[in-house]
Design an enzyme around this catalytic site. Structure first.
Site, PDB file in Angstrom:
ATOM      1  N   CYS A 175       0.793  -1.108  -0.101  1.00  0.00           N
ATOM      2  CA  CYS A 175      -0.030  -0.048   0.254  1.00  0.00           C
ATOM      3  C   CYS A 175       0.963   1.150   0.148  1.00  0.00           C
ATOM      4  O   CYS A 175       0.280   2.351  -0.303  1.00  0.00           O
ATOM      5  CB  CYS A 175      -1.012  -0.003   1.206  1.00  0.00           C
ATOM      6  N   HIS A 234      18.102  -4.157   3.901  1.00  0.00           N
ATOM      7  CA  HIS A 234      16.734  -3.291   3.735  1.00  0.00           C
ATOM      8  C   HIS A 234      15.522  -4.253   3.543  1.00  0.00           C
ATOM      9  O   HIS A 234      14.594  -4.022   4.111  1.00  0.00           O
ATOM     10  CB  HIS A 234      16.795  -2.459   2.419  1.00  0.00           C
TER      11      HIS A 234
END
Length: 84
Positions: A6, A55
């Site tokens: 999202c 990451h």
């Protein structure tokens, strides 16, 4: 592989020539988005090697989410891996 949630869109790839691959991915995304390459590049966050792996681990663990610890992201990372 593309990870799309999202609030994020990330592209992961492995290549023998990382610079060439990054240029091709950037050109594709710029063309697809109707942007100039320079505009797109100024809005990209690019990592490689261990930094990219670190990451991804933070993302998968929910440490890089709007809601820290959100569990849904792990499922989305898993689906990204399955489809890659």
């Amino acid at each position: 592989a593309v990870l799309s949630t999202c609030n994020r869109f990330e592209v992961y790839y492995a290549a023998t020539d990382a610079r060439e691959a990054m240029a091709r991915v950037t050109e594709y995304l710029a063309e697809r988005g109707g942007l100039s390459v320079s505009t797109l590049r100024s809005n990209l966050f690019m990592l490689s090697g261990d930094d990219a792996v670190w990451h991804l681990m933070r993302v998968a663990g929910g440490l890089d989410s709007l809601v820290v610890g959100e569990g849904q992201i792990l499922s989305q990372v898993r689906q990204c891996h399955i489809h890659s």
